[in-house]
Enzyme design. Structure first.
Site, PDB file in Angstrom:
ATOM      1  N   GLU A  43       0.846  -1.200   0.000  1.00  0.00           N
ATOM      2  CA  GLU A  43       0.000   0.000   0.000  1.00  0.00           C
ATOM      3  C   GLU A  43       0.876   1.243   0.000  1.00  0.00           C
ATOM      4  O   GLU A  43       0.544   2.258  -0.605  1.00  0.00           O
ATOM      5  CB  GLU A  43      -0.929  -0.010   1.206  1.00  0.00           C
ATOM      6  CG  GLU A  43      -2.040  -1.040   1.124  1.00  0.00           C
ATOM      7  CD  GLU A  43      -1.561  -2.469   1.263  1.00  0.00           C
ATOM      8  OE1 GLU A  43      -0.470  -2.685   1.818  1.00  0.00           O
ATOM      9  OE2 GLU A  43      -2.275  -3.378   0.799  1.00  0.00           O
ATOM     10  N   PRO A  89      -0.152   0.806   6.013  1.00  0.00           N
ATOM     11  CA  PRO A  89       1.238   0.889   5.542  1.00  0.00           C
ATOM     12  C   PRO A  89       1.471   2.125   4.656  1.00  0.00           C
ATOM     13  O   PRO A  89       2.610   2.543   4.456  1.00  0.00           O
ATOM     14  CB  PRO A  89       1.422  -0.407   4.730  1.00  0.00           C
ATOM     15  CG  PRO A  89       0.436  -1.356   5.334  1.00  0.00           C
ATOM     16  CD  PRO A  89      -0.760  -0.492   5.696  1.00  0.00           C
ATOM     17  N   HIS A 131     -11.444  -6.835   8.024  1.00  0.00           N
ATOM     18  CA  HIS A 131     -12.042  -6.582   6.705  1.00  0.00           C
ATOM     19  C   HIS A 131     -13.356  -5.852   6.883  1.00  0.00           C
ATOM     20  O   HIS A 131     -14.307  -6.059   6.128  1.00  0.00           O
ATOM     21  CB  HIS A 131     -12.271  -7.894   5.950  1.00  0.00           C
ATOM     22  CG  HIS A 131     -11.027  -8.668   5.652  1.00  0.00           C
ATOM     23  ND1 HIS A 131     -10.404  -9.458   6.583  1.00  0.00           N
ATOM     24  CD2 HIS A 131     -10.279  -8.760   4.519  1.00  0.00           C
ATOM     25  CE1 HIS A 131      -9.324 -10.024   6.037  1.00  0.00           C
ATOM     26  NE2 HIS A 131      -9.230  -9.617   4.792  1.00  0.00           N
TER      27      HIS A 131
HETATM   28  C1  LIG Z   1      -1.410  -5.070   4.032  1.00  0.00           C
HETATM   29  C2  LIG Z   1      -2.341  -5.976   3.306  1.00  0.00           C
HETATM   30  N1  LIG Z   1      -2.692  -5.689   2.036  1.00  0.00           N
HETATM   31  C3  LIG Z   1      -3.536  -6.476   1.345  1.00  0.00           C
HETATM   32  C4  LIG Z   1      -4.077  -7.601   1.924  1.00  0.00           C
HETATM   33  C5  LIG Z   1      -5.069  -8.508   1.141  1.00  0.00           C
HETATM   34  N2  LIG Z   1      -4.404  -9.801   0.860  1.00  0.00           N
HETATM   35  C6  LIG Z   1      -4.613 -10.879   1.644  1.00  0.00           C
HETATM   36  S1  LIG Z   1      -3.648 -12.165   1.163  1.00  0.00           S
HETATM   37  C7  LIG Z   1      -2.964 -11.291  -0.097  1.00  0.00           C
HETATM   38  C8  LIG Z   1      -1.935 -11.920  -0.985  1.00  0.00           C
HETATM   39  C9  LIG Z   1      -0.776 -12.460  -0.200  1.00  0.00           C
HETATM   40  O1  LIG Z   1       0.125 -13.125  -1.065  1.00  0.00           O
HETATM   41  P1  LIG Z   1       1.398 -13.856  -0.474  1.00  0.00           P
HETATM   42  O2  LIG Z   1       2.106 -12.934   0.463  1.00  0.00           O
HETATM   43  O3  LIG Z   1       2.192 -14.374  -1.609  1.00  0.00           O
HETATM   44  O4  LIG Z   1       0.839 -15.032   0.419  1.00  0.00           O
HETATM   45  P2  LIG Z   1      -0.024 -16.273  -0.109  1.00  0.00           P
HETATM   46  O5  LIG Z   1      -1.468 -15.877   0.002  1.00  0.00           O
HETATM   47  O6  LIG Z   1       0.383 -16.547  -1.517  1.00  0.00           O
HETATM   48  O7  LIG Z   1       0.321 -17.402   0.808  1.00  0.00           O
HETATM   49  C10 LIG Z   1      -3.487  -9.996  -0.156  1.00  0.00           C
HETATM   50  C11 LIG Z   1      -3.131  -8.981  -1.167  1.00  0.00           C
HETATM   51  C12 LIG Z   1      -3.697  -7.875   3.265  1.00  0.00           C
HETATM   52  N3  LIG Z   1      -4.194  -8.940   3.919  1.00  0.00           N
HETATM   53  N4  LIG Z   1      -2.845  -7.051   3.912  1.00  0.00           N
END
Ligand SMILES: Cc1ncc(C[n+]2csc(CCOP(=O)(O)OP(=O)(O)O)c2C)c(N)n1
Ligand SMILES: Cc1ncc(C[n+]2csc(CCOP(=O)(O)OP(=O)(O)O)c2C)c(N)n1
Ligand SMILES: [Mg+2]
Ligand SMILES: [Mg+2]
Lengths: 370, 338, 338, 370
Positions: free
Chosen positions: B74, B103, B143
């Site tokens: 962000e 963030p 959320h």
């Molecule tokens: C600061 C923040 N921004 C956006 C989100 C929404 N979000 C939840 S999971 C995710 C993707 C995470 O990807 P990764 O770090 O690769 O973990 P994975 O889900 O692949 O295990 C996002 C964008 C969040 N939870 N926190």
């Protein structure tokens, strides 16, 4: 990617053939003049603060080669997202000394209308984006501006600065990561002057250098002797050309030293190591470059005197003019919050003006920092 | 680009019935076609079209340079938007959930909000931060939050919250055309609650003007976002009990349409303000403070706040946390019997 | 560690006259000696002793493991503090200026504030975030802000602001012993404005209890931090004009000492709240809202807010931005003539 | 520092002598059981969500080796600062299945009292720190806890996880930088599963790998085949021992793949590449480990049947018990904001309870995400 320290001018001022960028004589003298003028400007700024005529000052002493050498590799049409320790760039970009000094006084002649502490310049005419105090934020902004230029197909290059401390900021990570992903035409300059106020480099990061952090973002990283203006220029020119060719960003670490205290509020003797300090004083970038010019027969006592003279005269004239300039008017407090003043701001402005009309308004204010 | 200068108001080349989120997409499409400085980006806004679908089809229509995914930062989304805006673009950044905007908080409050002021007007940040906010979708702790008050307390930002599809389109277009940074907060609970008529093409609802959602004479109920319909239901119920409630939909929190608020309270003599966020220091406190400062002599009862509790947002008990018709009714009642 | 459990109140093994910032240092020394779980860290807090000198001599006395410098990252300072607190330490983190706390905003509002709630009480964050805040030292745009309202609107945080040396020590010790995260905001303008008697050694001022700084009968003026002395001066002036002003020093913003506030306003029938932060959605709005909800029937005039303007913080015109005696007087006057 | 991908079990299940950590037979079978049980738990969780019995679910399918192999290298007394995709660790740490399932339902049996969405576990008894949704925040907290353990002289090791997307977060930069500077006993695990919801790795960063980012923090970085539980265990064990010896942190990148959609709210078919997906399905970590066990004569149809049986029975019992458990009481809404309820919270609680006593309270609530 090489992580040895790139140098051109050796300790006795010689530049080995092949390595020497061979800049035209006039350009070399111009650079020298800028370095000296910057040094004198910093001296005068600190003096004004000590005399209580301005509220704060922050010097770039010892880092003139680092910021002038990098910015000199740009075109005037390229943009800067600076930190607060690159004042020489204003002179390089022909900002009138009076406007610079008016910013120190925060008076009606200050382009920022007296809203920021001294040395937080903004000069749109010079593509010099408003400096903010929060460390690092400019890095991500530069990446974004670079992304925008790519989207538009402009060939603008963006240069942005931070210090060794700034590499620990959120925006260092974010700015370099975004620039890497979008191949933004940005040159990131880390001026490693050994200190973040009183915190030394080894407490800032465990990485073997700052340049090596470029690895994490898939971009080249270069370490250069920050007190050697020709070396700084040479590596930066390569990075700027690369960016303009659309090949993406570069991270440059200029290895230098903060000769002065952090700012007029700081006393480095509390934490500086005198020996290290003395060692670096000997590496003064202006002396080094002067040696080089001597070898090229481009420096003389006469030239020196003229340069110093001109700089001091310009500074004196600017200070005189600035001190004769009034403060911003009270109503300016309410300008530039939004393009159009909201009803709420108009009401608050009126309340203040009415009260002032009635008589004494204004709380007494201390010094920075108490 | 002339398109962005015209401060035109509603012109009706036909209307279409759509949901609030469809209206958001329509607004983005309209302005991207209007002004090639407008770019849309954020996490998952490209191929996926956003986790709620607000940017569905935008990348296909305008290509990857105008609508693109970003790394998971962000700080980067907003910081890059600031740089783009300073350079002359009109970025529209999506923050996936308002709960995840922190963030980027430094880039918002220290940079976007202050750029114009600190540079004496030399540099500006015409940008929009779009983000779904609020409860009502079983999003639990992270959320569901409503943190509009943080942004309302930050001079330099405008804060806009639509409660109908037509306003969502008209206010978002106005936000994109605005010369200053605008927080455009979308009440996700009503993204697909019912549909409404939305003018096609050009449709601008001016920032800074509220809306009287329901006229009344006995008590003013102030709301925005998803709380507007809750208050309208309460007003309906109150009517059956013989009380005439005026419901105000603020639409813009900063700058507030103060004349609408004061006129209504001076007319009704009573005021209840309803918001989802934690009660303490929420935006409703500002409404109450304005009323207490500017129409005390008209008040016939206490200024009552019906708000989220002063706790973090729950998951299982969300239905008790969110202000509902029963709590709004109780609040209205308190302005009559105290 | 028994020391930290004893909720003892003031005991007088002698007093010493000191400044507010010296009292802060004394509090840190006292608790570090009391409880070896207490560690102090931040930017420049070690050898330099902090940019204002609040940690002067602490590293020499307690060594580098108990008091140390950090990299330039507020996110790291607070994030690490959360991890330490969860693991069982009592971190006291210094943020050099409150203006620079935003890179850590996510760790504060999403983590420290919510850890206890989201884990059902399994994990907690007993930690203190100390930071100089407010105007009055020519710090301009980024070394002067008062953003306490952001934290007051965040359930899970306590917010404490001292206005005297004795309270600075007693409240900071209470904050360090508290089982929850406490924002301890230090009014830097009065770090060295005048001295006061401070009990040596053990001295606890309970969080959640306000202080009547001056008794009065005609109008209640609510303040905290550096504004308390400004209001006391105004009260003095008003007295000469025959008005008896009661000045409340809140000391704790969250949780507020509501009984003190309500009792005073019910007695005086008038209320002015004074704060440095931008007016809109500032903490004073909460005070006004509480008064408008809970003692409307006692009010003989509007609830007036005297606050910073809704602009970013200026440099040259700071003396006009900060609420001063003249503006407080005008505010008081407004509660009588409207 | 090597950046080649470390593997032990080859595609047909053989582990070359010397490389094979030679874990005892019982341990190998225990690991296999944990992997299978984790897979079945994820299947059941998603099924419950699809049936509308719980509100949300998120699977770790395909990543069982990655998180179990890393966590298995810890002592029970070591701490975890997890992300949300390591459910197998709960089984490894003997958390009762019923408590896990109660968390999905957010009922009175949930240690978090129904305050977070499903799979955001907190189990103090297992030194498993409360999971939060904001990406990355746990990384800096783990660094801080590691700093605390060093200050106290404890020999606790801390393991923390994030995904490839998490490497772009502010806290990735900060957490690794702090851990490096203070030599904190932390093992950072990046589970590179190729995706951050719909954003592929090449849009996440331009760096050649995630492990290489360790360079920026002066710590070793390792890349390991995340679908090979023995390789994952081996590299992690080395990192854990190193941390316990006080030699500082390590960054481990487990190269794996997210076989399922991001969560019950996502439909990966919108963006997944079917070919890549098929390729990875063949690399299933459970099949791979099963082959290895076969070669060691530690796997049989009978063993498999018993493992599956036991897991399903445990899940069924847990679901039955969880569905019989009531929701948290309304007054719990106001608990755990602070250790002691403030007068304001008591007042708000009373207002709610009074209103509920009067009759219907409660707004209708939609689904996640709408
Ligand atoms: C600061 C923040 N921004 C956006 C989100 C929404 N979000 C939840 S999971 C995710 C993707 C995470 O990807 P990764 O770090 O690769 O973990 P994975 O889900 O692949 O295990 C996002 C964008 C969040 N939870 N926190
Ligand atoms: C986010 C933030 N935190 C703290 C500060 C206070 N501060 C001002 S300058 C400085 C040190 C910066 O060091 P470095 O980045 O190395 O730059 P240098 O001053 O050495 O040029 C600090 C901590 C700040 N301005 N912003
Ligand atoms: Mg430095
Ligand atoms: Mg991933």
């Amino acid at each position: 990617m090489s992580l040895d320290l790139l140098t051109i001018i050796d300790t006795d001022g010689k530049a080995p053939k092949g390595k020497d960028p061979n800049l035209p004589a006039a350009e070399l003298q111009k650079l020298y003049r800028l370095m000296v003028t910057t040094r004198l400007m910093d001296d005068r700024g600190l003096a004004l603060q000590r005399q209580g005529r301005i509220g704060f000052y922050l010097q770039s002493t010892g880092q003139e080669a680092s910021h002038l050498g990098t910015a000199y590799a740009l075109k005037q049409s390229d943009w800067l997202f600076p930190a607060y320790r690159q004042p020489g760039i204003l002179l390089l970009r022909d900002v009138p000394m009076e406007q610079i000094v008016c910013e120190w006084f925060g008076n009606a002649g200050d382009t920022s209308k007296g809203r920021q502490m001294p040395v937080h310049y903004s000069f749109r005419r010079a593509n010099f984006v408003s400096i903010s105090s929060p460390i690092g934020t400019q890095l991500t902004q530069a990446a974004g501006a670079g992304m925008a230029a790519r989207i538009r197909g402009d060939d603008t290059v963006f240069m942005t600065y931070c210090g060794d401390g700034g590499t620990s900021s959120n925006d260092f990570h974010t700015g370099l990561n975004f620039a890497g992903v979008y191949k933004a035409p940005v040159v990131f300059v880390v001026e490693n002057n050994g200190w973040a106020i009183s915190v030394p480099g080894h407490k800032q990061t465990a990485s073997e250098s700052y340049a090596i952090k470029a690895h994490a973002y898939g971009m080249p990283g270069v370490r250069v002797d920050g007190n050697d203006i020709l070396a700084v220029y040479a590596v930066t020119k390569a990075a700027v050309d690369r960016a303009r060719r659309g090949e993406g960003p570069t991270l440059i670490e200029t290895v230098t030293y903060r000769i002065a205290s952090h700012s007029s509020s700081d006393d480095a003797s509390r934490y500086h190591d005198p020996e290290v300090h003395a060692k670096w004083k000997k590496k003064d970038p202006i002396q080094r470059f002067q040696q080089y010019l001597k070898h090229k027969k481009l420096w003389s006592e006469k030239f020196e005197a003229e340069v110093v003279e001109a700089a001091k005269a310009a500074l004196q004239a600017a200070v005189t003019a600035a001190e004769a300039t009034p403060n911003p008017a009270p109503e300016t407090l309410f300008e530039d919050v939004y393009m159009n003043q909201t009803p709420q701001l108009k009401e608050q402005k009126q309340q203040l003006l009415d009260l002032m009309a009635k008589g004494a308004v204004g709380s007494e204010v201390g010094h920075f920092p108490l | 680009m002339s398109a962005t200068d015209t401060k035109s108001s509603t012109s009706k080349p036909g209307v279409k019935v759509m949901t609030l989120i469809e209206a958001v997409t329509d607004a983005l499409r309209t302005e991207m076609a209007n002004d090639d400085r407008v770019v849309v980006f954020g996490e998952d806004v490209g191929k996926k079209g956003g986790v709620f679908g607000a940017t569905m089809g935008i990348q296909e229509q305008f290509g990857e340079t105008r609508c693109f995914d970003t790394p998971l930062s962000e700080c980067g989304i907003i910081g890059a938007a600031v740089g783009m805006a300073v350079y002359g673009m009109r970025p529209v950044a999506e923050i996936q959930f308002l709960d995840f905007i922190y963030p980027a908080f430094d880039q918002i409050v220290s940079e976007a909000a202050k750029m114009r002021y600190r540079s004496g007007g030399e540099y500006t940040c015409p940008m929009v931060i779009r983000s779904p906010y609020g409860g009502g979708i079983r999003g639990g702790h992270y959320h569901s939050q409503s943190s509009e008050a943080y942004f309302c307390h930050t001079p330099g930002l405008k804060v806009v919250i639509p409660s109908t599809p037509a306003d969502a389109k008209g206010l978002l277009i106005a936000a994109i055309r605005d010369e200053d940074p605008v927080m455009f907060l979308e009440p996700k609970k009503i993204y697909r609650h019912g549909k409404g008529e939305v003018p096609l093409g050009e449709h601008v609802v001016p920032i800074g003007k509220g809306r009287i959602a329901r006229e009344g004479t006995d008590c003013t109920v102030v709301a925005y976002g998803a709380m507007v319909s809750v208050c309208e239901q309460a007003a309906e119920l109150a009517a059956q009990q013989g009380r005439s409630i005026e419901v105000l939909d603020l639409r813009t929190l900063v700058p507030l349409d103060e004349p609408m608020l004061l006129e209504s309270v001076r007319k009704t003599g009573r005021c209840v303000v309803v918001y989802e966020a934690p009660k303490t220091c929420g935006y409703g406190a500002e409404i109450a403070a304005i009323v207490a400062e500017k129409c005390i002599e008209y008040l016939e009862g206490p200024v009552v706040r019906v708000a989220g509790f002063d706790t973090p947002f729950p998951y299982t008990l969300e239905h008790l946390y969110m202000p509902d018709v029963a709590r709004v009714m109780a609040g209205i009642d308190k302005t009559f019997h105290w």
